[in-house]
Design a protein around this motif. Sequence first.
Motif, mmCIF file in Angstrom:
data_model
loop_
_atom_site.group_PDB
_atom_site.id
_atom_site.type_symbol
_atom_site.label_atom_id
_atom_site.label_comp_id
_atom_site.label_asym_id
_atom_site.label_seq_id
_atom_site.Cartn_x
_atom_site.Cartn_y
_atom_site.Cartn_z
ATOM 1 N N THR A 1 0.836 -1.204 0.000
ATOM 2 C CA THR A 1 0.000 0.000 0.000
ATOM 3 C C THR A 1 0.868 1.250 0.000
ATOM 4 O OG1 THR A 1 -0.112 -0.011 2.427
ATOM 5 C CG2 THR A 1 -1.872 -1.164 1.227
ATOM 6 N N TYR B 1 2.242 2.659 -2.303
ATOM 7 C CA TYR B 1 3.449 2.292 -3.041
ATOM 8 C C TYR B 1 3.800 3.365 -4.067
ATOM 9 C CZ TYR B 1 6.542 -0.497 -6.055
ATOM 10 O OH TYR B 1 7.604 -0.957 -6.802
ATOM 11 N N ASN C 1 -0.829 -7.046 -7.763
ATOM 12 C CA ASN C 1 -1.085 -5.614 -7.881
ATOM 13 C C ASN C 1 -0.869 -4.915 -6.543
ATOM 14 O OD1 ASN C 1 -2.288 -5.397 -10.740
ATOM 15 N ND2 ASN C 1 -3.435 -7.082 -9.831
ATOM 16 N N MET D 1 -1.366 -1.098 -4.306
ATOM 17 C CA MET D 1 -2.116 0.150 -4.255
ATOM 18 C C MET D 1 -1.132 1.306 -4.220
ATOM 19 S SD MET D 1 -5.030 1.503 -4.426
ATOM 20 C CE MET D 1 -5.244 3.268 -4.591
ATOM 21 N N VAL D 2 -1.107 2.068 -5.307
ATOM 22 C CA VAL D 2 -0.130 3.154 -5.400
ATOM 23 C C VAL D 2 -0.536 4.309 -4.483
ATOM 24 C CG1 VAL D 2 0.501 2.560 -7.767
ATOM 25 C CG2 VAL D 2 -1.317 4.238 -7.346
ATOM 26 N N SER E 1 -1.479 7.930 -3.802
ATOM 27 C CA SER E 1 -2.153 8.870 -4.692
ATOM 28 C C SER E 1 -2.780 10.011 -3.912
ATOM 29 C CB SER E 1 -3.235 8.152 -5.504
ATOM 30 O OG SER E 1 -3.987 9.062 -6.271
ATOM 31 N N ARG F 1 -5.423 7.175 -12.582
ATOM 32 C CA ARG F 1 -4.292 6.347 -12.162
ATOM 33 C C ARG F 1 -4.606 5.630 -10.850
ATOM 34 N NH1 ARG F 1 0.259 7.739 -8.949
ATOM 35 N NH2 ARG F 1 2.088 6.396 -9.300
ATOM 36 N N GLU G 1 -7.281 2.922 -11.484
ATOM 37 C CA GLU G 1 -6.713 1.765 -12.180
ATOM 38 C C GLU G 1 -6.010 0.840 -11.187
ATOM 39 O OE1 GLU G 1 -3.491 0.743 -15.767
ATOM 40 O OE2 GLU G 1 -3.890 2.822 -15.192
ATOM 41 N N SER G 2 -5.241 1.433 -10.281
ATOM 42 C CA SER G 2 -4.545 0.653 -9.263
ATOM 43 C C SER G 2 -5.531 -0.006 -8.310
ATOM 44 C CB SER G 2 -3.593 1.570 -8.489
ATOM 45 O OG SER G 2 -3.031 0.906 -7.381
ATOM 46 N N VAL H 1 -6.284 -4.136 -7.706
ATOM 47 C CA VAL H 1 -6.147 -4.790 -6.403
ATOM 48 C C VAL H 1 -7.430 -5.508 -6.022
ATOM 49 C CG1 VAL H 1 -5.939 -4.366 -3.916
ATOM 50 C CG2 VAL H 1 -4.344 -3.281 -5.503
#
Length: 407
Positions: free
Chosen positions: A323, A325, A350, A352-353, A355, A383, A386-387, A391
């Motif tokens: 997470t 990330y 996957n 979780m970026v 954001s 973005r 999408e992440s 997930v």
Amino acid sequence: MSAPAEHSRSLIASVDETIGAQAELLSSQLQAMSEALFPPTSRKVLRRFTSGEAARLIGISDSTLRKMTLAGEGPMPDINSSGRRLYTLGQINEVRHVLAKSARGRESVEFLPHRRPGEHLQVIAVTNFKGGSGKTTTSAHLAQHLALQGYRVLAVDLDPQASLSALLGFLPETDVLANQTLYAAIRYDDEQRPLTEVIRPTYFDGLDLVPGNLELMEFEHATPKALVANDRARDGLFFTRVARAFDEVANRYDVIVIDCPPQLGFLTLSGLCAATAMIVTIHPQMLDVASMSQFLLMTRDLLAVVREAGGELKYDFLRYLLTRYEPQDGPQTKVAALLRNLFDDFVLTNAMVKSAAVSDAGLTKQTLYEIGRENLTRTTYDRAMESLSAVNDEIEGLIKAAWGRRS
């Protein structure tokens, strides 16, 4: 005694009053902000979805949805001033029921993915020993994602800080009173209540909530006393109580998502014993990984004790979720690579970026699913979505696999 010493003692003596006054001030301000954001009842309302969004959620084309409307099949959407058709989540679920009723076999399951005979209730514990790992954000988005896909979902706030409750529209200080948390269903005295009396519907159709507040801490204090009184734990005592409470409502839900406290106490252990799967959130930095190492060692030891006492631990899956990330951060990519090398498939593919979209949504106690693309910078929102979708789709796939379904 010197004046500075007297002043210091005065401050120490009144620190409880100071903290109490500050707590009341903050609580009243949060309530005022909630009322300003969600008038007049301070209750959240989910946004409506365009016909294109609704069609994608259902798994049909926009033209098919339009034909159903023209034929009078299913609910009639609202039409705004620009002629766009807008659906509530409740209406989307009505369309799912119509399609499932007319379909057969596998197609019926695709439109209405409720559990079928032989498919057990999925109880997913989202946990970590360290705060700030995105545990509550993950729990809320996972529960909402599953509800958007048509599952019947129960979110359980097991954290006394009750951030999940606040995110789902219930302020723990004012909206959740005594004996209105999960503690009501798992307590040891005569004030125990059925879990059905504690569950609350949310503004998200298909998603119910068992809210939390500081009352949950009572379980941490009451359990040692009960252990002393029943040293042989003949009735399973603490580690089966949450599971038994869930059994009462199992026929109403497909998935239960538990937001566990960020510590290994009786509450967390009870939640883990009730779970059929575990998601461990981890921020890919060395301090967080070191903390997670301690968490895993303690969890192993405690669950071993439960197993020796006769507890059953049957997990369909255990996964680590990266997470917050940042793929461009060199140290984080190294930590992520280390975890994938050590744990292999146990780390979700996957991540979780990190954001700004998630943070911006949180300012108004909303999730990405609620806030809508038009309210944020579109590239940032897209973005993050999408992440997030990647997930949650992956976790949903694990749930389906546990049921023996093909994705």
